[in-house]
Design a protein around this motif. Structure first.
Motif, PDB file in Angstrom:
ATOM      1  N   SER A  14      37.661  50.209  35.963  1.00  0.00           N
ATOM      2  CA  SER A  14      37.276  49.275  37.028  1.00  0.00           C
ATOM      3  C   SER A  14      35.887  49.603  37.563  1.00  0.00           C
ATOM      4  N   LYS A  15      35.521  50.878  37.565  1.00  0.00           N
ATOM      5  CA  LYS A  15      34.165  51.243  37.999  1.00  0.00           C
ATOM      6  C   LYS A  15      33.128  50.696  37.020  1.00  0.00           C
ATOM      7  N   ARG A  16      33.430  50.769  35.722  1.00  0.00           N
ATOM      8  CA  ARG A  16      32.510  50.210  34.731  1.00  0.00           C
ATOM      9  C   ARG A  16      32.340  48.706  34.937  1.00  0.00           C
ATOM     10  N   ILE A  17      33.445  48.050  35.242  1.00  0.00           N
ATOM     11  CA  ILE A  17      33.395  46.601  35.456  1.00  0.00           C
ATOM     12  C   ILE A  17      32.562  46.273  36.690  1.00  0.00           C
ATOM     13  N   LEU A  18      32.804  46.988  37.770  1.00  0.00           N
ATOM     14  CA  LEU A  18      32.075  46.729  39.013  1.00  0.00           C
ATOM     15  C   LEU A  18      30.579  46.992  38.859  1.00  0.00           C
ATOM     16  N   ASP A  19      30.224  47.997  38.064  1.00  0.00           N
ATOM     17  CA  ASP A  19      28.814  48.354  37.891  1.00  0.00           C
ATOM     18  C   ASP A  19      28.075  47.396  36.959  1.00  0.00           C
ATOM     19  N   ALA A  20      28.806  46.636  36.171  1.00  0.00           N
ATOM     20  CA  ALA A  20      28.175  45.748  35.189  1.00  0.00           C
ATOM     21  C   ALA A  20      27.565  44.526  35.871  1.00  0.00           C
ATOM     22  N   ARG A  65      27.308  33.436  38.459  1.00  0.00           N
ATOM     23  CA  ARG A  65      28.165  34.398  37.762  1.00  0.00           C
ATOM     24  C   ARG A  65      29.540  34.436  38.419  1.00  0.00           C
ATOM     25  N   TYR A  66      30.581  34.424  37.590  1.00  0.00           N
ATOM     26  CA  TYR A  66      31.963  34.416  38.082  1.00  0.00           C
ATOM     27  C   TYR A  66      32.416  35.865  38.237  1.00  0.00           C
ATOM     28  N   ASN A  67      32.109  36.460  39.379  1.00  0.00           N
ATOM     29  CA  ASN A  67      32.326  37.897  39.535  1.00  0.00           C
ATOM     30  C   ASN A  67      32.960  38.283  40.865  1.00  0.00           C
ATOM     31  N   GLY A  68      33.590  37.324  41.556  1.00  0.00           N
ATOM     32  CA  GLY A  68      34.148  37.618  42.868  1.00  0.00           C
ATOM     33  C   GLY A  68      35.398  38.474  42.833  1.00  0.00           C
ATOM     34  N   ARG A  69      36.189  38.343  41.777  1.00  0.00           N
ATOM     35  CA  ARG A  69      37.386  39.175  41.598  1.00  0.00           C
ATOM     36  C   ARG A  69      37.188  40.041  40.367  1.00  0.00           C
ATOM     37  N   ILE A  70      37.651  41.279  40.439  1.00  0.00           N
ATOM     38  CA  ILE A  70      37.377  42.210  39.346  1.00  0.00           C
ATOM     39  C   ILE A  70      38.027  41.766  38.045  1.00  0.00           C
ATOM     40  N   GLN A  71      39.243  41.186  38.119  1.00  0.00           N
ATOM     41  CA  GLN A  71      39.889  40.757  36.882  1.00  0.00           C
ATOM     42  C   GLN A  71      39.151  39.581  36.251  1.00  0.00           C
ATOM     43  N   GLU A  72      38.540  38.739  37.083  1.00  0.00           N
ATOM     44  CA  GLU A  72      37.755  37.626  36.540  1.00  0.00           C
ATOM     45  C   GLU A  72      36.440  38.127  35.955  1.00  0.00           C
ATOM     46  N   SER A  78      21.589  42.256  30.102  1.00  0.00           N
ATOM     47  CA  SER A  78      21.979  42.315  31.513  1.00  0.00           C
ATOM     48  C   SER A  78      22.775  43.567  31.843  1.00  0.00           C
ATOM     49  N   SER A  79      23.551  44.069  30.874  1.00  0.00           N
ATOM     50  CA  SER A  79      24.398  45.230  31.152  1.00  0.00           C
ATOM     51  C   SER A  79      24.645  46.029  29.873  1.00  0.00           C
ATOM     52  N   PRO A  80      23.656  46.794  29.433  1.00  0.00           N
ATOM     53  CA  PRO A  80      23.811  47.551  28.181  1.00  0.00           C
ATOM     54  C   PRO A  80      24.940  48.576  28.225  1.00  0.00           C
ATOM     55  N   VAL A  81      25.189  49.160  29.384  1.00  0.00           N
ATOM     56  CA  VAL A  81      26.270  50.152  29.486  1.00  0.00           C
ATOM     57  C   VAL A  81      27.627  49.481  29.282  1.00  0.00           C
ATOM     58  N   ALA A  82      27.829  48.346  29.932  1.00  0.00           N
ATOM     59  CA  ALA A  82      29.091  47.617  29.769  1.00  0.00           C
ATOM     60  C   ALA A  82      29.252  47.134  28.335  1.00  0.00           C
ATOM     61  N   TYR A  83      28.154  46.708  27.728  1.00  0.00           N
ATOM     62  CA  TYR A  83      28.223  46.255  26.337  1.00  0.00           C
ATOM     63  C   TYR A  83      28.712  47.385  25.435  1.00  0.00           C
ATOM     64  N   ARG A  84      28.148  48.568  25.602  1.00  0.00           N
ATOM     65  CA  ARG A  84      28.548  49.702  24.757  1.00  0.00           C
ATOM     66  C   ARG A  84      30.002  50.082  25.008  1.00  0.00           C
ATOM     67  N   ALA A 130      37.219  39.499  32.553  1.00  0.00           N
ATOM     68  CA  ALA A 130      37.417  38.422  31.581  1.00  0.00           C
ATOM     69  C   ALA A 130      36.080  37.809  31.172  1.00  0.00           C
ATOM     70  N   GLU A 131      35.169  37.688  32.123  1.00  0.00           N
ATOM     71  CA  GLU A 131      33.833  37.182  31.808  1.00  0.00           C
ATOM     72  C   GLU A 131      33.069  38.151  30.908  1.00  0.00           C
ATOM     73  N   LEU A 132      33.173  39.436  31.183  1.00  0.00           N
ATOM     74  CA  LEU A 132      32.495  40.423  30.340  1.00  0.00           C
ATOM     75  C   LEU A 132      32.985  40.335  28.898  1.00  0.00           C
ATOM     76  N   VAL A 133      34.295  40.203  28.722  1.00  0.00           N
ATOM     77  CA  VAL A 133      34.850  40.097  27.371  1.00  0.00           C
ATOM     78  C   VAL A 133      34.360  38.820  26.695  1.00  0.00           C
ATOM     79  N   ALA A 134      34.409  37.701  27.415  1.00  0.00           N
ATOM     80  CA  ALA A 134      33.948  36.436  26.838  1.00  0.00           C
ATOM     81  C   ALA A 134      32.465  36.504  26.486  1.00  0.00           C
ATOM     82  N   GLN A 135      31.679  37.145  27.333  1.00  0.00           N
ATOM     83  CA  GLN A 135      30.248  37.253  27.050  1.00  0.00           C
ATOM     84  C   GLN A 135      29.982  38.208  25.892  1.00  0.00           C
ATOM     85  N   TYR A 136      30.783  39.246  25.769  1.00  0.00           N
ATOM     86  CA  TYR A 136      30.634  40.156  24.632  1.00  0.00           C
ATOM     87  C   TYR A 136      30.835  39.400  23.314  1.00  0.00           C
TER      88      TYR A 136
END
Length: 410
Positions: free
Chosen positions: A310-316, A339-346, A365-371, A349-355
């Motif tokens: 969850s910390k990785r998600i919040l930092d992305a 950006r659809y980022n108001g809830r952590i679970q959303e 936008s977020s190389p750490v989250a991508y890796r 889901a956006e990070l996965v879809a964008q990946y």
């Protein structure tokens, strides 16, 4: 507490079960038949062929679907019968009445079960596609149990096929083996009466049906409206049932024009919505041990609740979609600067879809989250996204298009 199923529902359900062939919880798959759910034909698509195109291209033909079905049905005489029963499993009496009539009409046809499925979908193509997808990927697509809800058409099943093919087979397997929930009322027995009523109201009846012979709940996609509201799509906590509001979902289809974002869609942007929802099921079952009961009102360990992830998600930082979809919904508190980022679970889901669909932008936008997604979630699988398309995927509206275009952000 009284069951939500009325005596009339039970009567119709039992009536159908006594007349129509249905699956048995102990059905045996012959040893000399090909194993089911191989993900052999709906293979992973890592390139851009499925995304740089319209809704009219890049899906299996009826001939290919028939070949897939024939492969799995070799030496498996009862497979079609059991599968069609699961693919049309309903509680609503009007559905049951329809199915009863379909079976009567199909009794003298060469393949009564396929005939029933064709009548259920009112389409030979849809019947073939849902059966082939089930055999190969353990995905169930069917009508809502609410008889009056609008139903998927051929076009929707084609985009669902494309979306499934963007998910690696090893991840598909984690989201197609959910444990059926058959002790809900016992689990909430000690809760206050008003809370019990709310939980029972919220619980989707579609999750009670279509249990496969290995006593698992396959990934299931149905039309609906979401709980107490018109949402584009919804996945409940702890479940692998995806509910799509067809009208909202189809707003992202190719050919749509929106004056508030000054764009015409040239490719089918329903895929980002679909992958986003599949991502919720990946989140739901990422840490699941395969045996614990998961209820949608439980708080349990997921990627979006685990301390480390969850910390990785919040930092992305999410990238912006080329469709400008969320830029039209800034009035929602969950949307910030497009950006659809108001809830952590959303946000997850956006990070996965964008990946999967705009990896080039997510890398920036977020190389750490991508890796993290590449190494820990997708196990090294990487993709080509919309930015690699050789032809334009959107275009600005001209004067006449702007005059007739609708508003997306409603």
């Amino acid at each position: 507490m009284n069951s939500r199923r009325s005596p009339r529902r039970t009567f119709w359900r039992l009536l159908l079960l006594t007349i129509a062939p249905v699956f048995c919880a102990f059905a045996h798959h012959p040893d000399n038949a090909p194993p089911l759910f191989q993900n052999r034909f709906f293979t992973l698509s890592q390139d851009n062929q499925l995304i740089c195109t319209t809704s009219e291209k890049q899906f299996k033909s009826p001939a290919e679907l028939r070949a897939i079905i024939a492969y799995y049905e070799k030496n498996a005489a009862d497979l079609r019968q059991h599968s069609v029963a699961v693919l049309t499993d309903h509680i609503h009496p009007l559905h049951l009445q329809d199915l009863l009539e379909f079976r009567e009409d199909c009794a003298d046809t060469p393949s009564p079960d396929l005939c029933v499925l064709e009548k259920y979908w009112d389409s030979e193509e849809s019947a073939l596609r849902v059966l082939a997808l089930f055999y190969d990927t353990k995905t169930i697509i069917k009508h809502s149990d609410d008889y009056l809800i609008p139903r998927f058409k051929d076009d929707h099943l084609r985009v669902f096929e494309k979306g499934i093919r963007k998910i690696p087979p090893f991840l598909r397997k984690t989201i197609t083996r959910a444990k059926p929930i058959n002790k809900l009322e016992k689990a909430i027995a000690k809760a206050p009466a008003h809370l019990q009523s709310l939980i029972l109201e919220a619980s989707p009846e579609d999750y009670e049906t279509s249990i496969w012979t290995d006593h698992t709940h396959p990934l299931t996609i149905v039309p609906g409206t979401g709980f107490r509201s018109q949402t584009v799509a919804q996945v409940y906590n702890g479940q692998n049932l995806i509910i799509f509001t067809i009208r909202g979902f189809d707003k992202a289809k190719d050919g749509k024009m929106y004056r508030d974002i000054d764009l015409k869609y040239l490719v089918d942007f329903r895929l980002p919505i679909l992958i986003h929802e599949i991502a919720h099921t990946i989140d739901n079952f990422h840490f699941w041990n395969g045996s614990d009961d998961l209820y949608f009102f439980y708080w349990y360990r997921k990627m979006s609740t685990d301390n480390a992830t969850s910390k990785r998600i919040l930092d992305a930082k999410l990238a912006l979609w080329p469709s400008k979809w969320f830029e039209a919904f800034e009035y929602l508190w969950e949307v910030n600067e497009g950006r659809y980022n108001g809830r952590i679970q959303e946000k997850l889901a956006e990070l996965v879809a964008q990946y999967v669909l705009i990896p080039e932008r997510l890398k920036q936008s977020s190389p750490v989250a991508y890796r993290w997604l590449r190494d820990d979630v997708f196990k090294g699988v990487e993709y080509q996204g919309y930015d690699s398309c050789s032809a334009p995927i959107t275009k600005p509206l001209d004067f006449w298009e702007d005059a007739v275009a609708k508003v997306l952000g409603q």
